[in-house]
Design a protein around this motif. Structure first.
Motif, PDB file in Angstrom:
ATOM      1  N   VAL A  64      70.830 -10.159 -12.883  1.00 22.88           N
ATOM      2  CA  VAL A  64      71.599 -11.122 -12.006  1.00 22.88           C
ATOM      3  C   VAL A  64      71.645 -10.223 -10.756  1.00 22.88           C
ATOM      4  N   ARG A  65      71.232 -11.159  -9.742  1.00 17.22           N
ATOM      5  CA  ARG A  65      70.774 -10.407  -8.091  1.00 17.22           C
ATOM      6  C   ARG A  65      71.959 -11.471  -7.309  1.00 17.22           C
ATOM      7  N   LEU A  66      72.051 -11.023  -6.060  1.00 12.45           N
ATOM      8  CA  LEU A  66      72.618 -11.910  -4.918  1.00 12.45           C
ATOM      9  C   LEU A  66      71.570 -13.178  -4.761  1.00 12.45           C
ATOM     10  N   GLY A  67      72.276 -14.248  -4.614  1.00  8.85           N
ATOM     11  CA  GLY A  67      71.511 -15.491  -4.223  1.00  8.85           C
ATOM     12  C   GLY A  67      71.163 -15.710  -2.811  1.00  8.85           C
ATOM     13  N   PRO A  68      70.391 -16.657  -2.461  1.00 12.79           N
ATOM     14  CA  PRO A  68      70.173 -16.921  -1.296  1.00 12.79           C
ATOM     15  C   PRO A  68      71.067 -17.786  -0.559  1.00 12.79           C
ATOM     16  N   ALA A  69      72.069 -18.399  -0.965  1.00  8.41           N
ATOM     17  CA  ALA A  69      73.140 -18.987  -0.546  1.00  8.41           C
ATOM     18  C   ALA A  69      74.308 -17.815   0.208  1.00  8.41           C
ATOM     19  N   LEU A  70      74.527 -16.835  -0.923  1.00  8.57           N
ATOM     20  CA  LEU A  70      75.377 -16.009  -0.438  1.00  8.57           C
ATOM     21  C   LEU A  70      74.764 -14.947   0.852  1.00  8.57           C
ATOM     22  N   LEU A  71      73.513 -14.646   0.687  1.00  6.15           N
ATOM     23  CA  LEU A  71      72.581 -14.023   1.883  1.00  6.15           C
ATOM     24  C   LEU A  71      72.767 -14.984   3.233  1.00  6.15           C
ATOM     25  N   SER A  72      72.650 -16.132   2.841  1.00  7.67           N
ATOM     26  CA  SER A  72      72.725 -17.021   4.123  1.00  7.67           C
ATOM     27  C   SER A  72      74.005 -16.951   4.878  1.00  7.67           C
ATOM     28  N   LEU A  73      75.155 -16.829   4.022  1.00  4.27           N
ATOM     29  CA  LEU A  73      76.512 -16.753   4.492  1.00  4.27           C
ATOM     30  C   LEU A  73      76.612 -15.322   5.231  1.00  4.27           C
ATOM     31  N   ALA A  74      76.153 -14.253   4.623  1.00  4.32           N
ATOM     32  CA  ALA A  74      75.979 -12.920   5.190  1.00  4.32           C
ATOM     33  C   ALA A  74      75.547 -13.021   6.633  1.00  4.32           C
ATOM     34  N   THR A  75      74.252 -13.613   6.667  1.00  5.83           N
ATOM     35  CA  THR A  75      73.522 -13.881   7.964  1.00  5.83           C
ATOM     36  C   THR A  75      74.567 -14.483   8.949  1.00  5.83           C
ATOM     37  N   ALA A  76      75.237 -15.657   8.525  1.00  8.43           N
ATOM     38  CA  ALA A  76      75.956 -16.440   9.562  1.00  8.43           C
ATOM     39  C   ALA A  76      77.171 -15.579  10.093  1.00  8.43           C
ATOM     40  N   ALA A  77      77.725 -14.603   9.281  1.00  8.25           N
ATOM     41  CA  ALA A  77      78.831 -13.613   9.552  1.00  8.25           C
ATOM     42  C   ALA A  77      78.585 -12.771  10.792  1.00  8.25           C
ATOM     43  N   HIS A  78      77.414 -12.489  11.086  1.00  6.23           N
ATOM     44  CA  HIS A  78      77.117 -11.546  12.135  1.00  6.23           C
ATOM     45  C   HIS A  78      76.642 -12.174  13.658  1.00  6.23           C
ATOM     46  N   THR A  79      77.114 -13.201  13.934  1.00  6.78           N
ATOM     47  CA  THR A  79      76.882 -13.854  15.074  1.00  6.78           C
ATOM     48  C   THR A  79      76.840 -12.990  16.367  1.00  6.78           C
ATOM     49  N   ASP A  80      78.268 -12.394  16.402  1.00  6.26           N
ATOM     50  CA  ASP A  80      78.532 -11.755  17.576  1.00  6.26           C
ATOM     51  C   ASP A  80      77.734 -10.385  17.789  1.00  6.26           C
ATOM     52  N   ASP A 119      53.902 -11.966  16.860  1.00  8.90           N
ATOM     53  CA  ASP A 119      52.873 -13.056  17.240  1.00  8.90           C
ATOM     54  C   ASP A 119      51.482 -12.789  16.772  1.00  8.90           C
ATOM     55  N   ARG A 120      51.092 -11.565  16.034  1.00  9.87           N
ATOM     56  CA  ARG A 120      49.767 -11.264  15.666  1.00  9.87           C
ATOM     57  C   ARG A 120      49.272 -11.821  14.283  1.00  9.87           C
ATOM     58  N   GLU A 121      47.977 -12.029  14.030  1.00  7.47           N
ATOM     59  CA  GLU A 121      47.524 -12.542  12.884  1.00  7.47           C
ATOM     60  C   GLU A 121      47.898 -11.723  11.605  1.00  7.47           C
ATOM     61  N   LEU A 122      47.717 -10.626  11.798  1.00  8.31           N
ATOM     62  CA  LEU A 122      48.229  -9.800  10.797  1.00  8.31           C
ATOM     63  C   LEU A 122      49.578  -8.973  11.054  1.00  8.31           C
ATOM     64  N   ARG A 123      50.801  -9.452  10.152  1.00  2.00           N
ATOM     65  CA  ARG A 123      52.321  -9.271  10.861  1.00  2.00           C
ATOM     66  C   ARG A 123      52.791  -8.880   9.285  1.00  2.00           C
ATOM     67  N   VAL A 124      53.987  -8.316   9.645  1.00  7.48           N
ATOM     68  CA  VAL A 124      55.201  -8.520   8.467  1.00  7.48           C
ATOM     69  C   VAL A 124      56.326  -9.180   8.955  1.00  7.48           C
ATOM     70  N   VAL A 125      56.485 -10.119   7.927  1.00  7.19           N
ATOM     71  CA  VAL A 125      57.647 -11.047   8.133  1.00  7.19           C
ATOM     72  C   VAL A 125      58.114 -11.446   7.083  1.00  7.19           C
ATOM     73  N   SER A 126      59.853 -11.271   6.998  1.00  2.00           N
ATOM     74  CA  SER A 126      60.577 -11.584   5.967  1.00  2.00           C
ATOM     75  C   SER A 126      61.471 -12.751   6.429  1.00  2.00           C
ATOM     76  N   ALA A 127      62.155 -13.501   5.271  1.00  2.00           N
ATOM     77  CA  ALA A 127      63.008 -14.394   5.686  1.00  2.00           C
ATOM     78  C   ALA A 127      64.655 -13.977   5.875  1.00  2.00           C
ATOM     79  N   PRO A 128      65.122 -14.767   7.089  1.00  2.00           N
ATOM     80  CA  PRO A 128      66.617 -13.872   7.187  1.00  2.00           C
ATOM     81  C   PRO A 128      67.393 -14.289   5.811  1.00  2.00           C
ATOM     82  N   GLY A 129      68.303 -13.234   5.613  1.00  2.00           N
ATOM     83  CA  GLY A 129      68.982 -13.417   4.628  1.00  2.00           C
ATOM     84  C   GLY A 129      68.585 -12.340   3.176  1.00  2.00           C
ATOM     85  N   THR A 130      67.052 -11.908   3.584  1.00  2.00           N
ATOM     86  CA  THR A 130      66.407 -11.215   2.414  1.00  2.00           C
ATOM     87  C   THR A 130      67.194  -9.821   2.270  1.00  2.00           C
ATOM     88  N   ALA A 131      67.615  -9.376   0.977  1.00  2.00           N
ATOM     89  CA  ALA A 131      68.328  -8.233   0.882  1.00  2.00           C
ATOM     90  C   ALA A 131      67.351  -7.131   0.349  1.00  2.00           C
TER      91      ALA A 131
END
Length: 249
Positions: A64-80, A119-131
């Protein structure tokens, strides 16, 4: 009154389960969760199923691992903090043309809360909320290096899961690296979390009880030849963010 008491108990148990899961790098099965939180296995199984319905956890084969909804909430909590750091993060991304990540410390994970994508063709990108696991990523290790040794002793297990052949897979090895990070002021990821991906990071205390890190994620093909330039730009960004956070009110 009885209904209120029951509701509070359910919420408290759910919070306990989520906190325990957040402290596990590789995930935990139902039996391990039951033993750790002191609740019957049937109760834990039922609560995990409910949390999974809300996408607050993922009950996968490996545990069992943290899910995407919780990680999205964590993202939203750090607006400042994200708002304050964003101009410097964007400027760093434009100067280097590499992906810049902003992460927050959450136990054994570093949760991605903001990103400037290369903006490069070869790049490293992860989705916000990823743990990300803290022991094998630049942003994770940078945040670990700011913690007291007593905190690290309680936080880090003796053995750590290896993501690649270059991962520090035990606490002794990781603590030696953390001591080096404290001396030099930044952390490095040399394909320790994912093959072909490297990174540089610094940690910053936001002053609002949360610990953050800003990191540059770079394909290994560009990392070594550009490392010194990237590090200089990263240090400049650290100074810019600190000047905004700590300026007199």
């Amino acid at each position: 009154m009885e209904t209120d008491k029951t509701s509070k108990q359910v919420i408290a148990r759910a919070a306990t389960i989520l906190k325990i899961i957040s402290q596990s790098v590789a995930g935990m099965n139902i039996t391990q969760l039951s033993r750790t939180c002191g609740l019957p296995r049937s109760t834990v199984h039922r609560m995990v199923a409910t949390l999974e319905e809300q996408q607050l956890v993922i009950n996968a084969k490996e545990g069992v691992r943290l899910g995407p909804a919780l990680l999205s909430l964590a993202t939203a909590a750090h607006t400042d903090f994200v708002t304050a750091a964003r101009p410097a993060v964007v400027a760093l991304g434009r100067r280097t043309r590499e992906t810049i990540d902003v992460s927050v410390s959450r136990g054994l994970h570093a949760v991605l809360v903001d990103q400037y994508a290369s903006d490069r063709e070869l790049r490293v990108v992860s989705a916000p909320g990823t743990a990300f696991p803290v022991h094998c990523t630049a942003h994770g290790k940078a945040m670990l290096a700011t913690m007291d040794d007593s905190v690290l002793a309680n936080l880090l297990p003796e053995m750590l899961p290896a993501s690649t052949s270059k991962t520090a897979s035990n606490r002794v090895e990781l603590l030696a690296e953390i001591a080096h990070i404290r001396q030099q002021g930044f952390a490095t990821d040399n394909e320790e979390h994912a093959e072909g991906v490297c990174g540089l990071a610094f940690a910053i205390n936001s002053g609002i009880s949360s610990l953050y890190a800003v990191s540059i994620a770079v394909p290994v093909l560009r990392f070594q030849r550009n490392k010194e330039v990237l590090l200089a730009e990263l240090c400049k960004t650290q100074a810019e963010i600190e000047s905004v956070l700590y300026q007199p009110r």
